[in-house]
Write a protein that holds these residues in place. Structure first.
Motif, PDB file in Angstrom:
ATOM      1  N   LYS A  17       0.827  -1.204   0.000  1.00 59.27           N
ATOM      2  CA  LYS A  17       0.000   0.000   0.000  1.00 59.27           C
ATOM      3  C   LYS A  17       0.866   1.261   0.000  1.00 59.27           C
ATOM      4  CE  LYS A  17      -4.007  -0.074   0.173  1.00 59.27           C
ATOM      5  NZ  LYS A  17      -4.986  -0.058  -0.931  1.00 59.27           N
ATOM      6  N   MET A  18       1.944   1.246   0.799  1.00 54.04           N
ATOM      7  CA  MET A  18       2.834   2.410   0.864  1.00 54.04           C
ATOM      8  C   MET A  18       3.525   2.664  -0.478  1.00 54.04           C
ATOM      9  SD  MET A  18       4.438   1.943   4.700  1.00 54.04           S
ATOM     10  CE  MET A  18       5.860   2.914   4.311  1.00 54.04           C
ATOM     11  N   ALA A  19       3.710   1.611  -1.245  1.00 50.23           N
ATOM     12  CA  ALA A  19       4.307   1.751  -2.576  1.00 50.23           C
ATOM     13  C   ALA A  19       3.281   2.233  -3.595  1.00 50.23           C
ATOM     14  CB  ALA A  19       4.907   0.422  -3.027  1.00 50.23           C
ATOM     15  N   GLY A  20       2.009   2.332  -3.171  1.00 50.06           N
ATOM     16  CA  GLY A  20       0.958   2.798  -4.067  1.00 50.06           C
ATOM     17  C   GLY A  20       0.561   1.775  -5.110  1.00 50.06           C
ATOM     18  N   LEU A  21       0.736   0.498  -4.767  1.00 47.04           N
ATOM     19  CA  LEU A  21       0.444  -0.574  -5.721  1.00 47.04           C
ATOM     20  C   LEU A  21      -0.819  -1.320  -5.354  1.00 47.04           C
ATOM     21  CD1 LEU A  21       4.035  -2.100  -5.996  1.00 47.04           C
ATOM     22  CD2 LEU A  21       2.896  -0.646  -7.685  1.00 47.04           C
ATOM     23  N   THR A  22      -1.584  -1.683  -6.359  1.00 48.05           N
ATOM     24  CA  THR A  22      -2.702  -2.595  -6.159  1.00 48.05           C
ATOM     25  C   THR A  22      -2.160  -4.021  -6.179  1.00 48.05           C
ATOM     26  OG1 THR A  22      -3.160  -2.879  -8.518  1.00 48.05           O
ATOM     27  CG2 THR A  22      -4.260  -1.021  -7.393  1.00 48.05           C
ATOM     28  N   GLN A  23      -2.992  -4.959  -5.805  1.00 50.79           N
ATOM     29  CA  GLN A  23      -2.575  -6.362  -5.896  1.00 50.79           C
ATOM     30  C   GLN A  23      -2.278  -6.742  -7.341  1.00 50.79           C
ATOM     31  OE1 GLN A  23      -5.612  -8.731  -3.961  1.00 50.79           O
ATOM     32  NE2 GLN A  23      -4.687  -8.408  -1.943  1.00 50.79           N
ATOM     33  N   VAL A  24      -3.060  -6.229  -8.261  1.00 47.96           N
ATOM     34  CA  VAL A  24      -2.850  -6.520  -9.682  1.00 47.96           C
ATOM     35  C   VAL A  24      -1.490  -5.980 -10.134  1.00 47.96           C
ATOM     36  CG1 VAL A  24      -3.671  -6.035 -12.026  1.00 47.96           C
ATOM     37  CG2 VAL A  24      -5.311  -6.615 -10.223  1.00 47.96           C
ATOM     38  N   GLN A  25      -1.178  -4.744  -9.749  1.00 49.76           N
ATOM     39  CA  GLN A  25       0.088  -4.136 -10.153  1.00 49.76           C
ATOM     40  C   GLN A  25       1.287  -4.870  -9.550  1.00 49.76           C
ATOM     41  OE1 GLN A  25      -1.024  -0.270  -8.683  1.00 49.76           O
ATOM     42  NE2 GLN A  25      -1.232   0.571 -10.755  1.00 49.76           N
ATOM     43  N   LEU A  26       1.194  -5.200  -8.262  1.00 45.89           N
ATOM     44  CA  LEU A  26       2.299  -5.926  -7.637  1.00 45.89           C
ATOM     45  C   LEU A  26       2.448  -7.300  -8.280  1.00 45.89           C
ATOM     46  CD1 LEU A  26       4.565  -6.229  -5.630  1.00 45.89           C
ATOM     47  CD2 LEU A  26       2.875  -6.872  -3.894  1.00 45.89           C
ATOM     48  N   GLY A  27       1.343  -7.969  -8.527  1.00 41.90           N
ATOM     49  CA  GLY A  27       1.408  -9.264  -9.189  1.00 41.90           C
ATOM     50  C   GLY A  27       2.130  -9.176 -10.522  1.00 41.90           C
ATOM     51  N   ALA A  28       1.832  -8.146 -11.293  1.00 42.93           N
ATOM     52  CA  ALA A  28       2.489  -7.969 -12.591  1.00 42.93           C
ATOM     53  C   ALA A  28       3.994  -7.767 -12.416  1.00 42.93           C
ATOM     54  CB  ALA A  28       1.871  -6.798 -13.340  1.00 42.93           C
ATOM     55  N   LEU A  29       4.390  -6.983 -11.417  1.00 41.81           N
ATOM     56  CA  LEU A  29       5.814  -6.764 -11.163  1.00 41.81           C
ATOM     57  C   LEU A  29       6.520  -8.057 -10.751  1.00 41.81           C
ATOM     58  CD1 LEU A  29       5.665  -3.379  -9.220  1.00 41.81           C
ATOM     59  CD2 LEU A  29       6.575  -3.745 -11.533  1.00 41.81           C
ATOM     60  N   LEU A  30       5.781  -8.945 -10.114  1.00 38.75           N
ATOM     61  CA  LEU A  30       6.342 -10.219  -9.665  1.00 38.75           C
ATOM     62  C   LEU A  30       6.182 -11.330 -10.699  1.00 38.75           C
ATOM     63  CD1 LEU A  30       4.964 -10.160  -6.004  1.00 38.75           C
ATOM     64  CD2 LEU A  30       7.314  -9.680  -6.743  1.00 38.75           C
ATOM     65  N   ASP A  31       5.588 -10.983 -11.839  1.00 35.73           N
ATOM     66  CA  ASP A  31       5.269 -11.966 -12.878  1.00 35.73           C
ATOM     67  C   ASP A  31       4.321 -13.036 -12.341  1.00 35.73           C
ATOM     68  OD1 ASP A  31       5.361 -12.796 -15.519  1.00 35.73           O
ATOM     69  OD2 ASP A  31       7.066 -14.134 -15.189  1.00 35.73           O
ATOM     70  N   GLU A  32       3.373 -12.568 -11.543  1.00 36.70           N
ATOM     71  CA  GLU A  32       2.332 -13.418 -10.961  1.00 36.70           C
ATOM     72  C   GLU A  32       0.998 -12.734 -11.220  1.00 36.70           C
ATOM     73  OE1 GLU A  32       2.719 -16.327  -9.545  1.00 36.70           O
ATOM     74  OE2 GLU A  32       4.856 -16.390  -9.101  1.00 36.70           O
ATOM     75  N   ASP A  33      -0.083 -13.375 -10.812  1.00 41.08           N
ATOM     76  CA  ASP A  33      -1.381 -12.724 -10.947  1.00 41.08           C
ATOM     77  C   ASP A  33      -1.844 -12.179  -9.594  1.00 41.08           C
ATOM     78  OD1 ASP A  33      -2.308 -14.973  -9.582  1.00 41.08           O
ATOM     79  OD2 ASP A  33      -3.131 -15.909 -11.368  1.00 41.08           O
ATOM     80  N   GLN A  34      -2.960 -11.501  -9.609  1.00 36.12           N
ATOM     81  CA  GLN A  34      -3.498 -10.866  -8.409  1.00 36.12           C
ATOM     82  C   GLN A  34      -3.785 -11.872  -7.315  1.00 36.12           C
ATOM     83  OE1 GLN A  34      -7.083 -11.260  -7.607  1.00 36.12           O
ATOM     84  NE2 GLN A  34      -6.704 -10.229  -5.670  1.00 36.12           N
ATOM     85  N   THR A  35      -4.203 -13.076  -7.682  1.00 40.32           N
ATOM     86  CA  THR A  35      -4.537 -14.068  -6.658  1.00 40.32           C
ATOM     87  C   THR A  35      -3.313 -14.494  -5.859  1.00 40.32           C
ATOM     88  OG1 THR A  35      -4.363 -15.921  -8.228  1.00 40.32           O
ATOM     89  CG2 THR A  35      -6.553 -14.941  -7.908  1.00 40.32           C
ATOM     90  N   PHE A  36      -2.142 -14.481  -6.473  1.00 42.52           N
ATOM     91  CA  PHE A  36      -0.904 -14.789  -5.753  1.00 42.52           C
ATOM     92  C   PHE A  36      -0.710 -13.787  -4.618  1.00 42.52           C
ATOM     93  CE2 PHE A  36       3.600 -13.845  -5.075  1.00 42.52           C
ATOM     94  CZ  PHE A  36       4.098 -15.095  -4.753  1.00 42.52           C
ATOM     95  N   VAL A  37      -0.823 -12.505  -4.943  1.00 40.00           N
ATOM     96  CA  VAL A  37      -0.636 -11.453  -3.939  1.00 40.00           C
ATOM     97  C   VAL A  37      -1.696 -11.576  -2.851  1.00 40.00           C
ATOM     98  CG1 VAL A  37      -0.551  -8.953  -3.540  1.00 40.00           C
ATOM     99  CG2 VAL A  37       0.449  -9.925  -5.630  1.00 40.00           C
TER     100      VAL A  37
END
Length: 83
Positions: free
Chosen positions: A22-42
């Motif tokens: 949250k502090m990075a201003g990322l949604t679960q979808v955005q973080l998942g993309a950065l990790l090469d994962e999907d939102q459900t992983f996060v």
């Protein structure tokens, strides 16, 4: 020894993972993309259904703009310890 999934320490870890995203201003979808994962992983990680190994934790930290040592220090402080 109590299973670590049900400890206060694990609850603090999950909260810190959520807060860093949250502090990075990322949604679960955005973080998942950065990790090469999907939102459900996060979502599974943040809810405690999926655990991270050290390499995955480091990737999470990099994605949210923290070093692993900084994350560990925050975790230690949240536990009331000094790193």
């Amino acid at each position: 020894m109590q299973k670590s999934l049900y400890t206060q320490e694990n609850k603090i870890l999950l909260q810190l993972l959520y807060e860093t995203r949250k502090m990075a201003g990322l949604t679960q979808v955005q973080l998942g993309a950065l990790l090469d994962e999907d939102q459900t992983f996060v979502s599974k990680v943040e809810s405690g259904l999926r655990r991270l190994d050290l390499i995955e934790l480091n990737a999470w930290c990099v994605a949210v703009g923290l070093s692993l040592p900084t994350f560990i220090a925050r975790y230690e402080r949240s536990l009331g310890r000094t790193a």
